[in-house]
Design an enzyme around this catalytic site. Structure first.
Site, PDB file in Angstrom:
ATOM      1  N   GLY A  17       0.826  -1.200   0.000  1.00 60.11           N
ATOM      2  CA  GLY A  17       0.000   0.000   0.000  1.00 60.11           C
ATOM      3  C   GLY A  17       0.854   1.242   0.000  1.00 60.11           C
ATOM      4  N   GLN A  38       3.208   9.951   1.105  1.00 63.83           N
ATOM      5  CA  GLN A  38       4.496   9.243   0.987  1.00 63.83           C
ATOM      6  C   GLN A  38       5.221   9.557  -0.312  1.00 63.83           C
ATOM      7  OE1 GLN A  38       2.739   5.238   2.067  1.00 63.83           O
ATOM      8  NE2 GLN A  38       4.711   5.125   3.066  1.00 63.83           N
ATOM      9  N   CYS A  96       6.752   0.224   7.564  1.00 64.29           N
ATOM     10  CA  CYS A  96       6.310   1.326   6.717  1.00 64.29           C
ATOM     11  C   CYS A  96       7.453   1.725   5.808  1.00 64.29           C
ATOM     12  CB  CYS A  96       5.891   2.509   7.591  1.00 64.29           C
ATOM     13  SG  CYS A  96       5.390   3.957   6.642  1.00 64.29           S
ATOM     14  N   LEU A  97       7.137   1.949   4.530  1.00 58.36           N
ATOM     15  CA  LEU A  97       8.162   2.371   3.572  1.00 58.36           C
ATOM     16  C   LEU A  97       8.827   3.674   3.993  1.00 58.36           C
ATOM     17  CD1 LEU A  97       6.079   1.762   0.347  1.00 58.36           C
ATOM     18  CD2 LEU A  97       8.052   0.439   1.095  1.00 58.36           C
ATOM     19  N   HIS A 131      -3.563   1.396   8.060  1.00 63.36           N
ATOM     20  CA  HIS A 131      -2.227   1.994   7.956  1.00 63.36           C
ATOM     21  C   HIS A 131      -2.223   3.175   6.980  1.00 63.36           C
ATOM     22  CE1 HIS A 131       2.309   1.595   7.883  1.00 63.36           C
ATOM     23  NE2 HIS A 131       2.110   2.295   6.776  1.00 63.36           N
ATOM     24  N   GLU A 132      -2.816   2.962   5.789  1.00 63.68           N
ATOM     25  CA  GLU A 132      -2.757   4.024   4.768  1.00 63.68           C
ATOM     26  C   GLU A 132      -3.651   5.213   5.144  1.00 63.68           C
ATOM     27  OE1 GLU A 132      -0.296   3.617   3.023  1.00 63.68           O
ATOM     28  OE2 GLU A 132      -0.102   1.433   3.040  1.00 63.68           O
ATOM     29  N   HIS A 184      -1.927   7.449   7.477  1.00 63.65           N
ATOM     30  CA  HIS A 184      -0.979   8.348   6.796  1.00 63.65           C
ATOM     31  C   HIS A 184      -1.659   9.668   6.420  1.00 63.65           C
ATOM     32  CE1 HIS A 184       2.921   6.502   6.188  1.00 63.65           C
ATOM     33  NE2 HIS A 184       2.397   5.378   5.759  1.00 63.65           N
TER      34      HIS A 184
HETATM   35 ZN    ZN Z   1       3.342   3.533   5.709  1.00 63.18          ZN
END
Ligand code: ZN
Length: 162
Positions: A47, A52, A90-91, A132-133, A136
């Site tokens: 995702g 991001q 998380c990226l 999670h997204e 963000h």
């Molecule tokens: Zn993330």
């Protein structure tokens, strides 16, 4: 389409509350295409949220294994049930994962890329990815859900990153 570098902490865009999308115009379509390409550029990513890639707008994409890609604009979680302790990464926080509580099942609503109102009932990994997204978009990261920093660990092998 283009793969866009992922913003990582302490980039302030990750802590902003993202703005609602007012019109799903060509710039939003381009953003969605770039987010999908960026998400699929590295296997294991499930995702991505627009902040991001440096764009503080309420757009997320999700691509869990064996599932169709999901695009949600102005998403909201309208129902949550259950609770489970899971490992999350998380990226935007490369190299770490942590153990946090997430709802087991959620219902999310939002618009797809054609502007159609959609509702998604999700369990497990898809439910985790939605939570999670959408976090963000509110400037929240999974580390904010950690009981303590002792629950944050360095990655020693490939983990799923959201
Ligand atoms: Zn993330």
């Amino acid at each position: 389409m283009a793969v866009i570098p992922i913003r990582v902490l302490p980039d302030p865009v990750l802590r902003q509350k993202a703005k609602r999308v007012r019109a799903i115009d060509s710039s939003i379509q381009k953003l969605i295409d770039n987010m999908l390409e960026t998400m699929h550029a590295v296997p294991g990513r499930v995702g991505l949220a627009a902040p991001q890639v440096g764009i503080p707008l309420r757009v997320i994409v999700i691509g869990i294994p064996d599932g169709e890609d999901i695009v949600l604009i102005n998403p909201e979680i309208v129902r949550r049930t259950g609770e489970r302790l899971i490992n999350e990464g998380c990226l935007s926080i490369p190299g770490y994962f942590g153990q946090i509580n997430r709802s087991v099942s959620v219902t999310a609503k939002g618009r797809d890329r054609n502007g159609k109102q959609i509702r998604i009932k999700a369990n497990e990994l898809l439910a985790q990815a939605l939570q999670h997204e959408i976090d963000h978009l509110n400037g929240m990261l999974y580390i904010d859900h950690l009981e303590s920093m002792d629950k944050l660990h360095k990655i020693e092998q490939e983990e799923t990153e959201l």
